[in-house]
Enzyme design. Sequence first.
Site, PDB file in Angstrom:
ATOM      1  N   ASP A  13      -0.941   6.836   0.759  1.00 20.61           N
ATOM      2  CA  ASP A  13      -2.283   6.543   1.293  1.00 20.61           C
ATOM      3  C   ASP A  13      -3.299   7.640   1.004  1.00 20.61           C
ATOM      4  O   ASP A  13      -4.232   7.865   1.776  1.00 20.61           O
ATOM      5  CB  ASP A  13      -2.218   6.291   2.821  1.00 20.61           C
ATOM      6  CG  ASP A  13      -1.242   5.187   3.160  1.00 20.61           C
ATOM      7  OD1 ASP A  13      -1.124   4.246   2.360  1.00 20.61           O
ATOM      8  OD2 ASP A  13      -0.590   5.279   4.216  1.00 20.61           O
ATOM      9  N   LYS A  16      -5.242   6.387  -3.701  1.00 17.78           N
ATOM     10  CA  LYS A  16      -4.935   6.082  -5.110  1.00 17.78           C
ATOM     11  C   LYS A  16      -5.728   4.886  -5.619  1.00 17.78           C
ATOM     12  O   LYS A  16      -6.285   4.909  -6.718  1.00 17.78           O
ATOM     13  CB  LYS A  16      -3.427   5.802  -5.268  1.00 17.78           C
ATOM     14  CG  LYS A  16      -2.555   6.987  -4.889  1.00 17.78           C
ATOM     15  CD  LYS A  16      -1.084   6.638  -4.916  1.00 17.78           C
ATOM     16  CE  LYS A  16      -0.642   5.708  -3.810  1.00 17.78           C
ATOM     17  NZ  LYS A  16      -0.686   6.263  -2.465  1.00 17.78           N
ATOM     18  N   GLY A  40      -0.214  -0.334  -0.057  1.00 16.57           N
ATOM     19  CA  GLY A  40      -1.480  -0.979   0.316  1.00 16.57           C
ATOM     20  C   GLY A  40      -2.582  -0.112  -0.252  1.00 16.57           C
ATOM     21  O   GLY A  40      -2.791   1.006   0.214  1.00 16.57           O
ATOM     22  N   HIS A  41      -3.226  -0.573  -1.313  1.00 16.16           N
ATOM     23  CA  HIS A  41      -4.259   0.209  -1.990  1.00 16.16           C
ATOM     24  C   HIS A  41      -5.613  -0.432  -1.715  1.00 16.16           C
ATOM     25  O   HIS A  41      -5.851  -1.581  -2.082  1.00 16.16           O
ATOM     26  CB  HIS A  41      -3.976   0.278  -3.499  1.00 16.16           C
ATOM     27  CG  HIS A  41      -2.695   0.994  -3.820  1.00 16.16           C
ATOM     28  ND1 HIS A  41      -2.236   1.181  -5.092  1.00 16.16           N
ATOM     29  CD2 HIS A  41      -1.786   1.606  -3.008  1.00 16.16           C
ATOM     30  CE1 HIS A  41      -1.100   1.858  -5.057  1.00 16.16           C
ATOM     31  NE2 HIS A  41      -0.801   2.114  -3.803  1.00 16.16           N
ATOM     32  N   GLN A 223       2.998   4.723  -3.104  1.00  8.85           N
ATOM     33  CA  GLN A 223       3.564   5.698  -2.160  1.00  8.85           C
ATOM     34  C   GLN A 223       3.106   7.115  -2.547  1.00  8.85           C
ATOM     35  O   GLN A 223       2.081   7.260  -3.180  1.00  8.85           O
ATOM     36  CB  GLN A 223       5.104   5.612  -2.119  1.00  8.85           C
ATOM     37  CG  GLN A 223       5.634   4.349  -1.443  1.00  8.85           C
ATOM     38  CD  GLN A 223       5.586   3.123  -2.333  1.00  8.85           C
ATOM     39  OE1 GLN A 223       6.124   3.131  -3.414  1.00  8.85           O
ATOM     40  NE2 GLN A 223       4.966   2.059  -1.867  1.00  8.85           N
TER      41      GLN A 223
HETATM   42  P1  GDP Z   1      -3.725   4.343  -1.244  1.00  6.18           P
HETATM   43  O1  GDP Z   1      -2.532   3.634  -0.708  1.00  6.18           O
HETATM   44  O2  GDP Z   1      -3.397   5.701  -1.769  1.00  6.18           O
HETATM   45  O3  GDP Z   1      -4.495   3.534  -2.249  1.00  6.18           O
HETATM   46  O4  GDP Z   1      -4.693   4.587   0.001  1.00  6.18           O
HETATM   47  P2  GDP Z   1      -5.030   3.539   1.190  1.00  6.18           P
HETATM   48  O5  GDP Z   1      -5.944   2.503   0.647  1.00  6.18           O
HETATM   49  O6  GDP Z   1      -3.789   3.073   1.858  1.00  6.18           O
HETATM   50  O7  GDP Z   1      -5.727   4.497   2.226  1.00  6.18           O
HETATM   51  C1  GDP Z   1      -6.872   5.218   1.918  1.00  6.18           C
HETATM   52  C2  GDP Z   1      -7.970   4.797   2.892  1.00  6.18           C
HETATM   53  O8  GDP Z   1      -9.012   5.734   2.835  1.00  6.18           O
HETATM   54  C3  GDP Z   1      -8.615   3.465   2.563  1.00  6.18           C
HETATM   55  O9  GDP Z   1      -9.047   2.866   3.767  1.00  6.18           O
HETATM   56  C4  GDP Z   1      -9.806   3.843   1.692  1.00  6.18           C
HETATM   57  O10 GDP Z   1     -10.864   2.883   1.754  1.00  6.18           O
HETATM   58  C5  GDP Z   1     -10.224   5.124   2.362  1.00  6.18           C
HETATM   59  N1  GDP Z   1     -10.826   6.132   1.474  1.00  6.18           N
HETATM   60  C6  GDP Z   1     -10.536   6.449   0.191  1.00  6.18           C
HETATM   61  N2  GDP Z   1     -11.234   7.515  -0.211  1.00  6.18           N
HETATM   62  C7  GDP Z   1     -11.996   7.899   0.845  1.00  6.18           C
HETATM   63  C8  GDP Z   1     -12.908   8.975   1.084  1.00  6.18           C
HETATM   64  O11 GDP Z   1     -13.164   9.809   0.223  1.00  6.18           O
HETATM   65  N3  GDP Z   1     -13.466   9.032   2.321  1.00  6.18           N
HETATM   66  C9  GDP Z   1     -13.185   8.150   3.305  1.00  6.18           C
HETATM   67  N4  GDP Z   1     -13.773   8.304   4.495  1.00  6.18           N
HETATM   68  N5  GDP Z   1     -12.341   7.133   3.132  1.00  6.18           N
HETATM   69  C10 GDP Z   1     -11.729   7.017   1.918  1.00  6.18           C
HETATM   70  P1  IMO Z   2       0.871   3.414  -0.594  1.00  5.10           P
HETATM   71  O1  IMO Z   2       1.129   2.981  -2.009  1.00  5.10           O
HETATM   72  C1  IMO Z   2       2.410   5.200   3.094  1.00  5.10           C
HETATM   73  C2  IMO Z   2       6.638   4.596   3.989  1.00  5.10           C
HETATM   74  C3  IMO Z   2       6.976   3.720   5.177  1.00  5.10           C
HETATM   75  C4  IMO Z   2       8.301   4.311   5.608  1.00  5.10           C
HETATM   76  C5  IMO Z   2       8.948   4.700   4.282  1.00  5.10           C
HETATM   77  C6  IMO Z   2       9.904   3.651   3.734  1.00  5.10           C
HETATM   78  O2  IMO Z   2      -0.088   2.554   0.130  1.00  5.10           O
HETATM   79  O3  IMO Z   2       0.570   4.869  -0.522  1.00  5.10           O
HETATM   80  P2  IMO Z   2       9.714   1.203   2.740  1.00  5.10           P
HETATM   81  O4  IMO Z   2       8.867   0.024   3.117  1.00  5.10           O
HETATM   82  O5  IMO Z   2       9.469   1.700   1.357  1.00  5.10           O
HETATM   83  O6  IMO Z   2      11.158   0.971   3.041  1.00  5.10           O
HETATM   84  O7  IMO Z   2       9.268   2.379   3.744  1.00  5.10           O
HETATM   85  O8  IMO Z   2       7.874   4.862   3.344  1.00  5.10           O
HETATM   86  N1  IMO Z   2       5.761   3.956   2.990  1.00  5.10           N
HETATM   87  C7  IMO Z   2       4.475   4.258   2.832  1.00  5.10           C
HETATM   88  N2  IMO Z   2       3.677   5.097   3.518  1.00  5.10           N
HETATM   89  N3  IMO Z   2       1.923   4.536   2.016  1.00  5.10           N
HETATM   90  C8  IMO Z   2       2.711   3.712   1.294  1.00  5.10           C
HETATM   91  O9  IMO Z   2       2.305   3.143   0.140  1.00  5.10           O
HETATM   92  C9  IMO Z   2       4.047   3.511   1.713  1.00  5.10           C
HETATM   93  N4  IMO Z   2       5.078   2.755   1.261  1.00  5.10           N
HETATM   94  C10 IMO Z   2       6.121   3.046   2.038  1.00  5.10           C
HETATM   95  O10 IMO Z   2       6.005   3.821   6.180  1.00  5.10           O
HETATM   96  O11 IMO Z   2       8.088   5.502   6.321  1.00  5.10           O
HETATM   97 MG    MG Z   3      -1.857   2.795   1.089  1.00  2.00          MG
END
Ligand code: GDP
Ligand code: IMO
Ligand code: MG
Length: 427
Positions: A13, A16, A40-41, A223
């Site tokens: 998270d 990416k 979840g991106h 991840q």
């Molecule tokens: P990913 O899994 O690495 O793609 O990241 P996620 O989407 O799960 O989580 C990142 C969260 O931070 C999302 O809600 C994005 O919309 C938000 N986000 C990304 N970059 C920024 C930033 O620079 N500032 C803020 N406030 N939110 C951001």
């Molecule tokens: P993105 O791509 C954050 C964590 C889960 C759990 C562990 C194992 O959005 O960064 P799994 O479902 O793979 O058996 O879970 O890894 N986990 C993540 N945490 N971002 C993710 O993906 C994750 N994918 C798995 O919360 O601790």
């Molecule tokens: Mg994510």
Amino acid sequence: MAIDVILGLQWGDEGKGKIVDYLAKSYDIVARFQGGPNAGHTLKFDGKKFVLHTVPSGIFRQNLINLIGNGVVIDPITLRKELENLDNAGFEYRSRLLVAKKAHLILPTHRYLDAANEAAKGHDKIGSTLKGIGPTYMDKTGRNGLRVGDILLDEFQQRYENLKHKHLGLLKALPDIAFDLDGEEKQFFEAVEILRSLKLVDGEYFINEQLAQGKSILAEGAQGSMLDIDFGTYPFVTSSNTVTAGVCNGLGVAPRTIGEVIGITKAYCTRVGSGPFPTELHDETGELLRKEGGEFGATTGRPRRCGWIDLPQLRYTIMLNGVSQLVVTKIDVLNIFKEIKAATHYSYDGANHTELPYDLCGVPVDPVYESFDGWEQSLEDVTEFEALPKTARQYLRFLEEYLGVPVTMVSTGPERSSLILKEMAKV
Ligand code: GDP
Ligand code: IMO
Ligand code: MG
């Protein structure tokens, strides 16, 4: 041409999706190489928000090819929902979305097993997203799995039944949990029809041909490196290689094809699910980070655990990945803080260390912090590095020097446009 890589350096998270979406315009192909719908991106642009789980984050860029690589595990049900979201939003993707035939399939019983396994672990549970990731990769390495290419075979249904019955046998040894197998199976087979209608390719031939033609490729990680099956906080990890090495297995390319490795870190740190997190804050500051950062899982909605940035941890994952450029996201979340901290060492076994112990689960470590002055102002209108408040620049310079990698991008908000480019080495 080389394959550039974008991956997360923490526990996932890191942002990416946003960075891949931004950079995708400079590439011909974006390819996911591991993980599955546990990812979840989140992408935000033109006032719209999309969360992608399986589809690569280059899908919103016109003319760009998106490949779901062989290292990914695919749940046809989730994929179908993602495609419906794209259809409803009016995005054309059919000609641009390719799926590697060697990618493994997540069956409904893989999710059933995931949930039953976690129930059996009780307090020791991983905190899995329950998307069936672990059981699917187990079947892959156990040589039982079903792959995307198998859906084209006459005996697909029979193979499915065989694997399902194997799973039902395993489930007898696990706690009873509620699961509507008939309903899930119906959805699965409907979704398999949709998958069959997509462009299914020999991903390894495709990607190598594209490389030979001089096409530019961006590999998108899911991840984070601390969730890597080999190097993460085992056993509280996911079941794939999330580090750069996973690109070779996950797409079928040779190590020498890897170019820039763009590592992403938040300006602080989060983790969702169980397992060690040395800089986690259980106080008001942690609450504030969660609130300001909107730190709730994009896949499960769970509150994310929050803490200060952890530099020994980042040094470790920069080393593992061969990171050549650093992207710092969510720096705006620190706007409200008078004081910002960064862990520079771990104290354990009676001394300070910059290296991680063998097992973070087994050794209690005390982070040693360095403090920085905050900037206590909005960064909304800042578009250049030099226009950032002095204290923000000092914080970023410190990270750069301590970690030994140039910061090339700083993200100041969730929108595609909220990005400061510092010194782009290549892209
Ligand atoms: P990913 O899994 O690495 O793609 O990241 P996620 O989407 O799960 O989580 C990142 C969260 O931070 C999302 O809600 C994005 O919309 C938000 N986000 C990304 N970059 C920024 C930033 O620079 N500032 C803020 N406030 N939110 C951001
Ligand atoms: P993105 O791509 C954050 C964590 C889960 C759990 C562990 C194992 O959005 O960064 P799994 O479902 O793979 O058996 O879970 O890894 N986990 C993540 N945490 N971002 C993710 O993906 C994750 N994918 C798995 O919360 O601790
Ligand atoms: Mg994510």
